[in-house]
Design a protein around this motif. Structure first.
Motif, mmCIF file in Angstrom:
data_model
loop_
_atom_site.group_PDB
_atom_site.id
_atom_site.type_symbol
_atom_site.label_atom_id
_atom_site.label_comp_id
_atom_site.label_asym_id
_atom_site.label_seq_id
_atom_site.Cartn_x
_atom_site.Cartn_y
_atom_site.Cartn_z
ATOM 1 N N SER A 176 -4.170 60.002 51.094
ATOM 2 C CA SER A 176 -4.609 58.601 51.010
ATOM 3 C C SER A 176 -3.901 57.823 52.113
ATOM 4 O O SER A 176 -3.306 58.411 53.008
ATOM 5 C CB SER A 176 -4.310 58.002 49.631
ATOM 6 N N SER A 177 -3.963 56.516 52.023
ATOM 7 C CA SER A 177 -3.242 55.686 52.995
ATOM 8 C C SER A 177 -2.543 54.545 52.264
ATOM 9 O O SER A 177 -3.047 54.021 51.275
ATOM 10 C CB SER A 177 -4.189 55.142 54.061
ATOM 11 N N PRO A 181 -0.367 56.923 56.714
ATOM 12 C CA PRO A 181 -0.917 58.007 55.894
ATOM 13 C C PRO A 181 0.036 58.416 54.774
ATOM 14 O O PRO A 181 1.252 58.431 54.953
ATOM 15 C CB PRO A 181 -1.101 59.146 56.895
ATOM 16 N N GLU A 229 -4.881 48.481 61.378
ATOM 17 C CA GLU A 229 -5.980 49.319 60.920
ATOM 18 C C GLU A 229 -6.920 49.741 62.045
ATOM 19 O O GLU A 229 -7.533 50.798 61.973
ATOM 20 C CB GLU A 229 -6.752 48.646 59.782
ATOM 21 N N TYR A 242 -5.497 52.992 63.288
ATOM 22 C CA TYR A 242 -5.322 54.045 62.286
ATOM 23 C C TYR A 242 -6.397 55.114 62.460
ATOM 24 O O TYR A 242 -7.589 54.819 62.484
ATOM 25 C CB TYR A 242 -5.386 53.426 60.883
ATOM 26 N N PHE A 293 -6.435 58.369 60.711
ATOM 27 C CA PHE A 293 -6.426 59.442 59.712
ATOM 28 C C PHE A 293 -7.482 59.202 58.645
ATOM 29 O O PHE A 293 -7.758 58.070 58.266
ATOM 30 C CB PHE A 293 -5.053 59.550 59.049
ATOM 31 N N ARG A 294 -8.045 60.309 58.146
ATOM 32 C CA ARG A 294 -8.981 60.255 57.023
ATOM 33 C C ARG A 294 -8.460 61.177 55.928
ATOM 34 O O ARG A 294 -7.741 62.148 56.211
ATOM 35 C CB ARG A 294 -10.370 60.706 57.455
ATOM 36 N N THR A 295 -8.815 60.903 54.708
ATOM 37 C CA THR A 295 -8.412 61.747 53.588
ATOM 38 C C THR A 295 -8.915 63.164 53.828
ATOM 39 O O THR A 295 -10.070 63.369 54.174
ATOM 40 C CB THR A 295 -8.979 61.191 52.269
ATOM 41 N N ASP A 311 -7.571 65.182 56.189
ATOM 42 C CA ASP A 311 -7.146 65.625 57.517
ATOM 43 C C ASP A 311 -5.876 66.458 57.403
ATOM 44 O O ASP A 311 -4.961 66.122 56.660
ATOM 45 C CB ASP A 311 -6.859 64.433 58.438
#
Length: 134
Positions: free
Chosen positions: A40-41, A58, A79, A82, A84-86, A88
């Motif tokens: 998540s973030s 992250p 943001e 940013y 990253f994605r869930t 990754d």
């Protein structure tokens, strides 16, 4: 001296390109490496230039030794930076004594993009000007 001034844009652009490919310093005293997964973030509100923006970091789960650790990175970025994605997979650099203190290795693609754009753009512009005025 004049030769050095003519060569200065080329040297600066090559310096930017080399900096883009150098690894970032982790700032961790006793580093160990692991592979983690972004789950998540974390969101933090910060004030920049007289306005409030959201900064993200992250939240990563990884294995340090025999412990499974889930923690948020300490590097919050705006943001729009940013990346990253869930789900990754990321490379983690953590402190052996305190595995909760970690950094995402190579976690700032914005830095590399800016340095490469600056270096290659300067080199291309200087080349075009050099061809025009010869």
């Amino acid at each position: 001296m004049i030769f050095f001034l003519k060569l200065l844009p080329v040297l600066l652009s090559l310096f930017c390109v080399v900096l883009a490919f150098l690894p970032e310093r982790s700032g961790i005293a006793r580093p160990a490496y692991a592979e983690g997964v972004v789950i998540s973030s974390a969101v933090q509100r910060v004030w920049r230039h007289h306005s409030e923006i959201q900064a993200l970091a992250p939240v990563v789960t990884f294995t340090a030794g025999e412990r499974e650790i889930s923690a948020a990175a300490k590097q919050f970025v705006p943001e729009w930076q940013y990346a990253f994605r869930t789900g990754d997979r990321v490379r983690i650099c953590y402190d052996r004594a305190h595995p909760e203190r970690f950094r995402v290795c190579g976690g700032n693609p914005f830095r590399r993009t800016v340095l490469l754009t600056l270096g290659i753009g300067t080199l291309a512009a200087y080349g075009i000007l050099w061809v025009q005025f010869i």
